[in-house]
Scaffold this motif. Structure first.
Motif, PDB file in Angstrom:
ATOM      1  N   GLN A   1       0.824  -1.201   0.000  1.00  0.00           N
ATOM      2  CA  GLN A   1       0.000   0.000   0.000  1.00  0.00           C
ATOM      3  C   GLN A   1       0.865   1.260   0.000  1.00  0.00           C
ATOM      4  O   GLN A   1       0.599   2.219  -0.735  1.00  0.00           O
ATOM      5  CB  GLN A   1      -0.916   0.001   1.219  1.00  0.00           C
ATOM      6  CG  GLN A   1      -1.784   1.252   1.322  1.00  0.00           C
ATOM      7  CD  GLN A   1      -2.526   1.324   2.635  1.00  0.00           C
ATOM      8  OE1 GLN A   1      -2.219   0.576   3.568  1.00  0.00           O
ATOM      9  NE2 GLN A   1      -3.499   2.205   2.728  1.00  0.00           N
ATOM     10  N   GLN A   2       1.910   1.255   0.812  1.00  0.00           N
ATOM     11  CA  GLN A   2       2.788   2.420   0.891  1.00  0.00           C
ATOM     12  C   GLN A   2       3.501   2.655  -0.438  1.00  0.00           C
ATOM     13  O   GLN A   2       3.617   3.803  -0.897  1.00  0.00           O
ATOM     14  CB  GLN A   2       3.796   2.226   2.022  1.00  0.00           C
ATOM     15  CG  GLN A   2       4.689   3.446   2.239  1.00  0.00           C
ATOM     16  CD  GLN A   2       5.636   3.251   3.424  1.00  0.00           C
ATOM     17  OE1 GLN A   2       5.677   2.174   4.012  1.00  0.00           O
ATOM     18  NE2 GLN A   2       6.379   4.286   3.756  1.00  0.00           N
ATOM     19  N   GLU A   3       3.965   1.572  -1.078  1.00  0.00           N
ATOM     20  CA  GLU A   3       4.653   1.709  -2.361  1.00  0.00           C
ATOM     21  C   GLU A   3       3.716   2.263  -3.432  1.00  0.00           C
ATOM     22  O   GLU A   3       4.101   3.141  -4.216  1.00  0.00           O
ATOM     23  CB  GLU A   3       5.216   0.351  -2.790  1.00  0.00           C
ATOM     24  CG  GLU A   3       6.379  -0.140  -1.939  1.00  0.00           C
ATOM     25  CD  GLU A   3       6.869  -1.514  -2.384  1.00  0.00           C
ATOM     26  OE1 GLU A   3       6.244  -2.102  -3.292  1.00  0.00           O
ATOM     27  OE2 GLU A   3       7.881  -1.986  -1.827  1.00  0.00           O
ATOM     28  N   LEU A   4       2.489   1.737  -3.472  1.00  0.00           N
ATOM     29  CA  LEU A   4       1.531   2.207  -4.473  1.00  0.00           C
ATOM     30  C   LEU A   4       1.133   3.664  -4.221  1.00  0.00           C
ATOM     31  O   LEU A   4       0.986   4.447  -5.169  1.00  0.00           O
ATOM     32  CB  LEU A   4       0.298   1.308  -4.473  1.00  0.00           C
ATOM     33  CG  LEU A   4       0.499  -0.105  -5.023  1.00  0.00           C
ATOM     34  CD1 LEU A   4      -0.755  -0.944  -4.822  1.00  0.00           C
ATOM     35  CD2 LEU A   4       0.874  -0.071  -6.501  1.00  0.00           C
ATOM     36  N   ASP A   5       0.939   4.043  -2.965  1.00  0.00           N
ATOM     37  CA  ASP A   5       0.590   5.426  -2.644  1.00  0.00           C
ATOM     38  C   ASP A   5       1.726   6.376  -3.029  1.00  0.00           C
ATOM     39  O   ASP A   5       1.485   7.461  -3.568  1.00  0.00           O
ATOM     40  CB  ASP A   5       0.283   5.566  -1.155  1.00  0.00           C
ATOM     41  CG  ASP A   5      -1.055   4.947  -0.779  1.00  0.00           C
ATOM     42  OD1 ASP A   5      -1.851   4.679  -1.697  1.00  0.00           O
ATOM     43  OD2 ASP A   5      -1.286   4.721   0.427  1.00  0.00           O
ATOM     44  N   THR A   6       2.964   5.961  -2.751  1.00  0.00           N
ATOM     45  CA  THR A   6       4.117   6.794  -3.108  1.00  0.00           C
ATOM     46  C   THR A   6       4.211   6.973  -4.619  1.00  0.00           C
ATOM     47  O   THR A   6       4.445   8.091  -5.119  1.00  0.00           O
ATOM     48  CB  THR A   6       5.412   6.158  -2.579  1.00  0.00           C
ATOM     49  OG1 THR A   6       5.334   6.017  -1.156  1.00  0.00           O
ATOM     50  CG2 THR A   6       6.622   7.015  -2.941  1.00  0.00           C
ATOM     51  N   LYS A   7       4.010   5.891  -5.356  1.00  0.00           N
ATOM     52  CA  LYS A   7       4.062   5.965  -6.820  1.00  0.00           C
ATOM     53  C   LYS A   7       2.943   6.836  -7.370  1.00  0.00           C
ATOM     54  O   LYS A   7       3.153   7.652  -8.278  1.00  0.00           O
ATOM     55  CB  LYS A   7       3.982   4.562  -7.421  1.00  0.00           C
ATOM     56  CG  LYS A   7       4.056   4.542  -8.940  1.00  0.00           C
ATOM     57  CD  LYS A   7       4.006   3.124  -9.474  1.00  0.00           C
ATOM     58  CE  LYS A   7       4.047   3.130 -11.007  1.00  0.00           C
ATOM     59  NZ  LYS A   7       3.990   1.755 -11.573  1.00  0.00           N
ATOM     60  N   HIS A   8       1.747   6.682  -6.803  1.00  0.00           N
ATOM     61  CA  HIS A   8       0.611   7.482  -7.266  1.00  0.00           C
ATOM     62  C   HIS A   8       0.846   8.965  -6.998  1.00  0.00           C
ATOM     63  O   HIS A   8       0.556   9.811  -7.856  1.00  0.00           O
ATOM     64  CB  HIS A   8      -0.665   7.014  -6.571  1.00  0.00           C
ATOM     65  CG  HIS A   8      -1.881   7.811  -6.939  1.00  0.00           C
ATOM     66  ND1 HIS A   8      -2.528   7.683  -8.147  1.00  0.00           N
ATOM     67  CD2 HIS A   8      -2.563   8.777  -6.251  1.00  0.00           C
ATOM     68  CE1 HIS A   8      -3.556   8.503  -8.195  1.00  0.00           C
ATOM     69  NE2 HIS A   8      -3.603   9.185  -7.062  1.00  0.00           N
TER      70      HIS A   8
END
Length: 283
Positions: free
Chosen positions: A38-45
């Motif tokens: 979740q953290q990786e996807l939020d950072t990428k978004h």
């Protein structure tokens, strides 16, 4: 007597208990793994959205530069307009430096769709300025040579008082070949508009120069054919339309130029291009 559901099935009861434990236990390995995802996807978004906003600013400022450059055919001091365009493009390059900062250490193709519209518009603007000054096409290497940035401020290595070497403070942004080609394809539409403006101002030489230049660009794109990116082959149709309009202007000037007053040439040319392509939208 019937057994209650699940009774006598120790494996099912055990699996259900484990699922309940995983859902209620925040320290479960499964929950921990998904929190990382979740953290990786939020950072990428978030990074993607920041790149979209910067790209929008690059697009707006590049368009303003193009509008400014169209004034060179109607002002007495063209060099002043060109210098003002240089200043605007320097500001655009600072925005591209922000893109380079966001992409530092990243795979640019993960975020390419976020910033490609702005880069294409920048290529169009800088190539338009280059053509007005030098009557030639700017190369991809020349564009990339001006997209080298120094990071602001002094940096120190983490956990050390020593300064980071100079090479670590340099950021570069490389325009991709496909973005370069798409920007050059859009340039042809601006050159066609420049041709109309030149005719309206009584400039007889510029349309013939533009016709020869656009023919060379068209021949170059013809070598690529269908082997290049899909967007490039799609814009080839617009390029041919622009070339046809400029060649039609040259025909009108050559055949009927002596019959029509200079201040009426633009009106005649505009009416002829409308007949050629009445359904074309904004390029």
């Amino acid at each position: 007597m019937n057994k209650r559901e699940g009774e006598g099935c120790p494996h099912k009861n055990s699996d259900a208990a484990q699922d309940r434990d995983a859902g209620s236990n925040p320290s479960s390995p499964v929950i921990t793994a998904f929190k990382v995802f979740q953290q990786e996807l939020d950072t990428k978004h978030d990074k993607y959205e920041r790149l979209v906003k910067i790209s929008r600013d690059v697009t707006i400022e590049s368009k303003r530069t193009i509008f400014l450059l169209h004034r060179v055919t109607s002002v007495p001091d063209a060099e002043q307009v060109l210098n003002e365009a240089d200043v605007k493009l320097d500001g655009v390059r600072q925005k591209i430096g922000q893109i380079a900062e966001e992409l530092r250490g990243e795979d640019i193709y993960q975020f390419h769709r976020a910033f490609t519209p702005g880069i294409q518009e920048y290529v169009e603007a800088v190539s338009f300025l280059h053509y007005i000054r030098h009557r030639s096409l700017i190369s991809l290497e020349q564009i990339n040579a001006r997209l080298v940035f120094m990071r602001n401020g002094k940096m120190e290595a983490q956990g050390s008082a020593e300064a980071v070497p100079l090479a670590a403070q340099v950021l570069t942004f490389q325009v991709t070949p496909s973005d370069y080609l798409l920007g050059v394809a859009d340039l042809t539409g601006e050159l066609m508009r420049m041709c109309i403006s030149s005719v309206g101002n009584g400039d007889i030489d510029t349309p013939f120069q533009l016709s020869q230049f656009l023919r060379q660009i068209h021949d170059g794109f013809s070598y690529i054919g269908n082997t290049g990116p899909y967007e490039v082959s799609k814009k080839l149709h617009t390029l041919r339309q622009s070339l046809g309009k400029v060649e039609d202007a040259c025909y009108t000037l050559r055949v009927r130029g002596s019959e029509i007053p200079k201040h009426m040439l633009a009106d005649v040319f505009t009416s002829r291009t409308t007949v050629i392509d009445p359904e074309e939208g904004v390029v």
